[in-house]
Design an enzyme around this catalytic site. Structure first.
Site, mmCIF file in Angstrom:
data_model
loop_
_atom_site.group_PDB
_atom_site.id
_atom_site.type_symbol
_atom_site.label_atom_id
_atom_site.label_comp_id
_atom_site.label_asym_id
_atom_site.label_seq_id
_atom_site.Cartn_x
_atom_site.Cartn_y
_atom_site.Cartn_z
ATOM 1 N N ARG A 54 22.479 -10.877 10.502
ATOM 2 C CA ARG A 54 22.902 -9.475 10.462
ATOM 3 C C ARG A 54 24.203 -9.330 11.204
ATOM 4 N NH1 ARG A 54 18.914 -4.765 12.259
ATOM 5 N NH2 ARG A 54 19.333 -5.637 14.281
ATOM 6 N N THR A 104 27.919 -3.880 11.509
ATOM 7 C CA THR A 104 27.545 -3.128 10.299
ATOM 8 C C THR A 104 26.051 -3.182 10.026
ATOM 9 O OG1 THR A 104 27.789 -5.060 8.886
ATOM 10 C CG2 THR A 104 29.771 -3.752 9.260
ATOM 11 N N ASP A 154 15.170 -9.656 20.268
ATOM 12 C CA ASP A 154 15.804 -10.476 19.220
ATOM 13 C C ASP A 154 14.940 -11.724 18.975
ATOM 14 O OD1 ASP A 154 19.033 -11.045 18.153
ATOM 15 O OD2 ASP A 154 17.495 -12.596 18.019
HETATM 16 C C1 PRP Z 1 16.804 -10.934 12.442
HETATM 17 C C2 PRP Z 1 15.440 -11.108 11.818
HETATM 18 C C3 PRP Z 1 15.661 -10.667 10.397
HETATM 19 C C4 PRP Z 1 16.684 -9.578 10.546
HETATM 20 C C5 PRP Z 1 16.008 -8.249 10.425
HETATM 21 O O1 PRP Z 1 17.624 -11.991 12.118
HETATM 22 O O2 PRP Z 1 14.921 -12.404 11.945
HETATM 23 O O3 PRP Z 1 16.125 -11.678 9.541
HETATM 24 O O4 PRP Z 1 17.244 -9.701 11.858
HETATM 25 O O5 PRP Z 1 16.923 -7.218 10.430
HETATM 26 P P1 PRP Z 1 17.195 -6.288 9.156
HETATM 27 O O6 PRP Z 1 15.835 -5.941 8.603
HETATM 28 O O7 PRP Z 1 17.887 -5.102 9.744
HETATM 29 O O8 PRP Z 1 18.032 -7.053 8.190
HETATM 30 P P2 PRP Z 1 19.127 -12.100 12.700
HETATM 31 O O9 PRP Z 1 20.078 -11.484 11.741
HETATM 32 O O10 PRP Z 1 19.155 -11.612 14.111
HETATM 33 O O11 PRP Z 1 19.403 -13.661 12.639
HETATM 34 P P3 PRP Z 1 18.696 -14.867 13.428
HETATM 35 O O12 PRP Z 1 17.301 -15.011 12.879
HETATM 36 O O13 PRP Z 1 19.567 -16.024 13.100
HETATM 37 O O14 PRP Z 1 18.690 -14.537 14.894
HETATM 38 N N1 URA Z 2 16.201 -8.430 14.455
HETATM 39 C C1 URA Z 2 15.509 -8.794 15.553
HETATM 40 O O1 URA Z 2 15.449 -9.990 15.898
HETATM 41 N N2 URA Z 2 14.900 -7.834 16.265
HETATM 42 C C2 URA Z 2 14.928 -6.537 15.917
HETATM 43 O O2 URA Z 2 14.321 -5.707 16.613
HETATM 44 C C3 URA Z 2 15.657 -6.173 14.766
HETATM 45 C C4 URA Z 2 16.273 -7.140 14.036
#
Ligand code: PRP
Ligand code: URA
Length: 209
Positions: A104, A108, A200
């Site tokens: 993400r 944005t 996170d």
């Molecule tokens: C986190 C999570 C999802 C996403 C959810 O991943 O594991 O994939 O955010 O958010 P959304 O529903 O608003 O799209 P992140 O983008 O933080 O990546 P990561 O798993 O590499 O930390």
């Molecule tokens: N991604 C995460 O890892 N945690 C949240 O709460 C939302 C998006």
């Protein structure tokens, strides 16, 4: 219309409480995420097809039910979805695993794709997409769109913690996809984090913050 199932089993809720706790370190967090994924796999696979087979016990021949051999694929959304794969494979060891890398954008909140490697016959498999978090729903919806472009037809989404906003978003875009979640939380905060959530997921799994 998609079905949303909250798997509110006591063992799952108990483990989710530890997962949410900010004092739980990466080692325990990883183990707990794997365990919850295994427990959820039990429910998510409740409707897989069965076939009657004849076997022989030490006493006599008998007919039993076994999995029909319909092919499954588990597709984690990287990175955090990786934490759920081993738990699922403990129950469904014959499943193939595809990977979709999305992160993400912090400003944005839009998902950005950086990796995709799927089993060749993904269009013939029943697919379970796994990610601990469904926040805005952008990442899950994009991953499912990508899978559909590759021919996937039968897709389920398995999440540990979902925000109502994310559930609505995925249901609107993919009304054919059933969603399974351990909990439905209150809302998203101004940074797009689930409240109360767990923080996170990727950083907590891999100790990157
Ligand atoms: C986190 C999570 C999802 C996403 C959810 O991943 O594991 O994939 O955010 O958010 P959304 O529903 O608003 O799209 P992140 O983008 O933080 O990546 P990561 O798993 O590499 O930390
Ligand atoms: N991604 C995460 O890892 N945690 C949240 O709460 C939302 C998006």
């Amino acid at each position: 219309m998609s079905k949303v199932t909250q798997i509110a089993h006591p063992l799952i809720l108990h483990k989710l409480a530890f997962i949410r706790d900010k004092n739980t370190g990466s080692k325990d967090f990883r183990e707990l995420v794997e365990e919850v994924a295994m427990l959820m796999a039990y429910e998510v696979t409740r409707d897989v097809q069965m076939a009657e087979v004849e076997i022989e016990t030490p006493i006599c021949k008998t007919k039993c039910k076994m999995l029909a051999g319909k092919k499954l694929a588990i597709v984690p959304i990287l990175r955090a979805g990786l934490g759920m794969v081993d738990g699922m494979l403990k129950l469904i060891p014959a499943a193939k695993v595809g990977h979709i890398g999305l992160y993400r954008d912090e400003e944005t909140l839009q998902p950005v794709e950086y990796f995709c490697k799927l089993p060749q016959d993904i269009d013939e498999r029943d697919i379970i997409v796994v990610d601990p978090m469904l926040a805005t729903g952008g990442s899950a919806a994009d991953a499912i769109t990508l899978l559909k472009k590759k021919g996937a037809k039968n897709i389920k989404l398995m999440i540990l913690l979902a925000a109502p906003e994310g559930i609505k978003y995925v249901m609107d875009i993919h009304p054919d996809v059933d969603i399974y979640t351990g909990a439905i939380d209150e809302e998203l905060n101004e940074n797009g984090y689930i409240v109360p959530g767990l923080g996170d997921a990727g950083d907590r799994l891999f100790g990157t913050k």
